[in-house]
Design a protein around this motif. Structure first.
Motif, PDB file in Angstrom:
ATOM      1  N   ILE A 191       0.803  -1.227   0.000  1.00  0.00           N
ATOM      2  CA  ILE A 191       0.000   0.000   0.000  1.00  0.00           C
ATOM      3  C   ILE A 191       0.834   1.274   0.000  1.00  0.00           C
ATOM      4  O   ILE A 191       0.309   2.350   0.253  1.00  0.00           O
ATOM      5  N   GLY A 192       2.127   1.184  -0.296  1.00  0.00           N
ATOM      6  CA  GLY A 192       2.896   2.419  -0.371  1.00  0.00           C
ATOM      7  C   GLY A 192       4.335   2.216   0.011  1.00  0.00           C
ATOM      8  O   GLY A 192       4.789   1.099   0.266  1.00  0.00           O
ATOM      9  N   GLY A 193       5.060   3.331   0.058  1.00  0.00           N
ATOM     10  CA  GLY A 193       6.466   3.241   0.387  1.00  0.00           C
ATOM     11  C   GLY A 193       7.093   4.599   0.576  1.00  0.00           C
ATOM     12  O   GLY A 193       6.407   5.617   0.681  1.00  0.00           O
ATOM     13  N   ALA A 194       8.424   4.613   0.595  1.00  0.00           N
ATOM     14  CA  ALA A 194       9.169   5.842   0.847  1.00  0.00           C
ATOM     15  C   ALA A 194      10.538   5.737   0.199  1.00  0.00           C
ATOM     16  O   ALA A 194      11.011   4.641  -0.117  1.00  0.00           O
ATOM     17  N   VAL A 195      11.185   6.880   0.015  1.00  0.00           N
ATOM     18  CA  VAL A 195      12.538   6.943  -0.518  1.00  0.00           C
ATOM     19  C   VAL A 195      13.448   7.505   0.566  1.00  0.00           C
ATOM     20  O   VAL A 195      13.055   8.386   1.336  1.00  0.00           O
ATOM     21  N   SER A 196      14.671   6.990   0.663  1.00  0.00           N
ATOM     22  CA  SER A 196      15.587   7.389   1.730  1.00  0.00           C
ATOM     23  C   SER A 196      16.086   8.812   1.529  1.00  0.00           C
ATOM     24  O   SER A 196      15.974   9.405   0.453  1.00  0.00           O
ATOM     25  N   GLN A 197      16.675   9.361   2.577  1.00  0.00           N
ATOM     26  CA  GLN A 197      17.146  10.743   2.557  1.00  0.00           C
ATOM     27  C   GLN A 197      18.139  10.998   1.420  1.00  0.00           C
ATOM     28  O   GLN A 197      18.070  12.030   0.751  1.00  0.00           O
ATOM     29  N   ASP A 198      19.037  10.051   1.157  1.00  0.00           N
ATOM     30  CA  ASP A 198      20.023  10.252   0.095  1.00  0.00           C
ATOM     31  C   ASP A 198      19.550   9.764  -1.261  1.00  0.00           C
ATOM     32  O   ASP A 198      20.285   9.849  -2.252  1.00  0.00           O
ATOM     33  N   GLY A 199      18.328   9.230  -1.329  1.00  0.00           N
ATOM     34  CA  GLY A 199      17.755   8.802  -2.594  1.00  0.00           C
ATOM     35  C   GLY A 199      18.216   7.449  -3.093  1.00  0.00           C
ATOM     36  O   GLY A 199      17.798   7.011  -4.162  1.00  0.00           O
TER      37      GLY A 199
END
Length: 395
Positions: free
Chosen positions: A108-116
């Motif tokens: 149902i979704g996700g995220a990308v880390s601070q450094d990409g």
């Protein structure tokens, strides 16, 4: 005088550049691009928010009935998370799916880390978080959301990026908040905060990355973790905000990811109530309530913080209300179409794009005059995501 060897080298270089130019996308930036999810057809539209038009349709993304996405640091690639567990890397400039994997049974979704460099997916089935290399989608870490003595698996919700290549998420079934440090993706450190509250259903992180908040479906209130001082544990805020009131039916879970902040106040949906709660972000105490037309789903601030836009669950999901933050009153009601699912502001907030699923259209409004700027056809549109999210924590 050009020597024959120099001429050959120059000719070959020119031919190589010409071939590369034929294969390359048109030269342009990505700052005014965005993606509209078309849930009925498993496609996404790539849109231009300056020209107010669709510029490409990308097929082959599977089940998009509850899809979301995040962007690469440069805004060129969208990572689309599908309900079928699919993770797709879409090139916005070429208008193609560069890579697609099935990484779970229900995502149902996700995220990308601070450094990409990392993409994290939150999964319902099997419950847990998986972390991938952003460029290749190679699996780097698999963190099962296990809890209890029998090793049950919890659905994961509210996944957000945090500073230091960390991710934070909530366990719906366990009532816990976990923080994962993926600075070494092959051996992540997972810190678990138990007794966060009953059934956290979504989460968000403040724009500075300091506070993570999880909304609670099983009780009135929110759980908050100070990422600067996690040793203090989870703190309860807005505890019992509906005390003495009869809870109304909830036909669609509210979403917190829009993170509506205007000045020092945050605006959040009151689950089971037809209200928007106003929270003082210095004290994290309730500072007011605003009555609205129905059960809020998204509560979103215009980029300048002057307005709060709210859409609603069934049966009021054909309406959008606009709140003026100075008076804390509703100043406009709009009817974009049947089943409004999502809203997204252009980078500086002069326009808002609104999806009306059951009318198969996206309606763009001027946020000052409230006049319609354009109506774009779309196949049962849901989420709308602009590339400005690439540089924002929690988006």
């Amino acid at each position: 005088m050009i020597k024959p060897s120099q001429f050959v080298t120059t000719a070959l270089l020119g031919a190589t550049l010409a071939l590369a130019g034929c294969a390359a996308p048109a030269l342009r930036g990505t700052g005014d691009l965005g993606v509209v999810i078309e849930r009925a057809s498993g496609t996404v539209q790539i849109v231009d928010t300056t020209q107010l038009k669709s510029i490409a349709t990308v097929p082959g993304l599977g089940d998009l009935s509850h899809a979301s996405l995040v962007y690469s640091r440069d805004g060129r690639y969208a990572y689309v998370f599908g309900r079928d567990g699919g993770l797709s890397k879409v090139d916005l400039l070429k208008g193609v799916v560069e890579r697609r994997i099935i990484q779970a049974g229900n995502s149902i979704g996700g995220a990308v880390s601070q450094d990409g460099s990392l993409i994290a997916a939150q999964n319902y089935a099997p419950g847990g978080v998986k972390v991938f290399k952003a460029d290749t989608l190679e699996l780097l870490a698999d963190v099962p959301a296990e809890f209890g003595t029998q090793g049950q698996r919890s659905k994961v919700v509210g996944l957000a990026d945090a500073p230091g290549n960390c991710f934070v998420w909530s366990l719906f079934d366990a009532g816990e908040i976990w923080v994962g440090d993926f600075s070494n993706p092959g051996a992540p450190r997972i810190d678990k905060y138990r007794n966060a509250g009953r059934e956290p259903y979504d989460g968000m992180i403040t724009p500075d990355g300091r506070y993570y908040l999880a909304g609670l479906f099983g009780e009135d209130g929110m759980a908050m973790l100070d990422m600067w001082h996690p040793e203090k544990g989870v703190r309860r805020i807005l505890d019992g905000y509906g005390k003495g009131q009869e809870k109304l039916p909830v036909y669609k879970m509210p979403h917190l990811r829009g993170w509506a902040v205007a000045g020092k106040y945050a605006y959040v949906p009151a689950i089971g109530h037809h209200e928007v709660l106003v929270v003082d972000t210095e004290t994290w105490k309730e500072a007011g309530r605003i009555a609205v037309a129905g059960q809020p789903v998204f509560v979103m601030a215009r980029p300048d913080g002057r307005q709060i836009w709210v859409n609603f669950a069934f049966p009021d999901n054909g309406s959008v209300q606009v709140i003026d933050v100075e008076t804390r009153s509703v100043v406009k009601r709009l009817e974009p179409g049947r089943a409004v699912l999502h809203m997204e502001f252009t980078p500086r907030g002069e326009s808002v794009w609104i999806s009306a699923r059951d009318d198969n259209r996206v309606v763009v409004y001027d946020t000052v005059s409230f006049a319609q700027r354009v109506v774009l056809p779309a196949a049962a549109p849901s989420g709308i995501f602009f590339t400005t999210r690439a540089g924002r924590t929690g988006f």
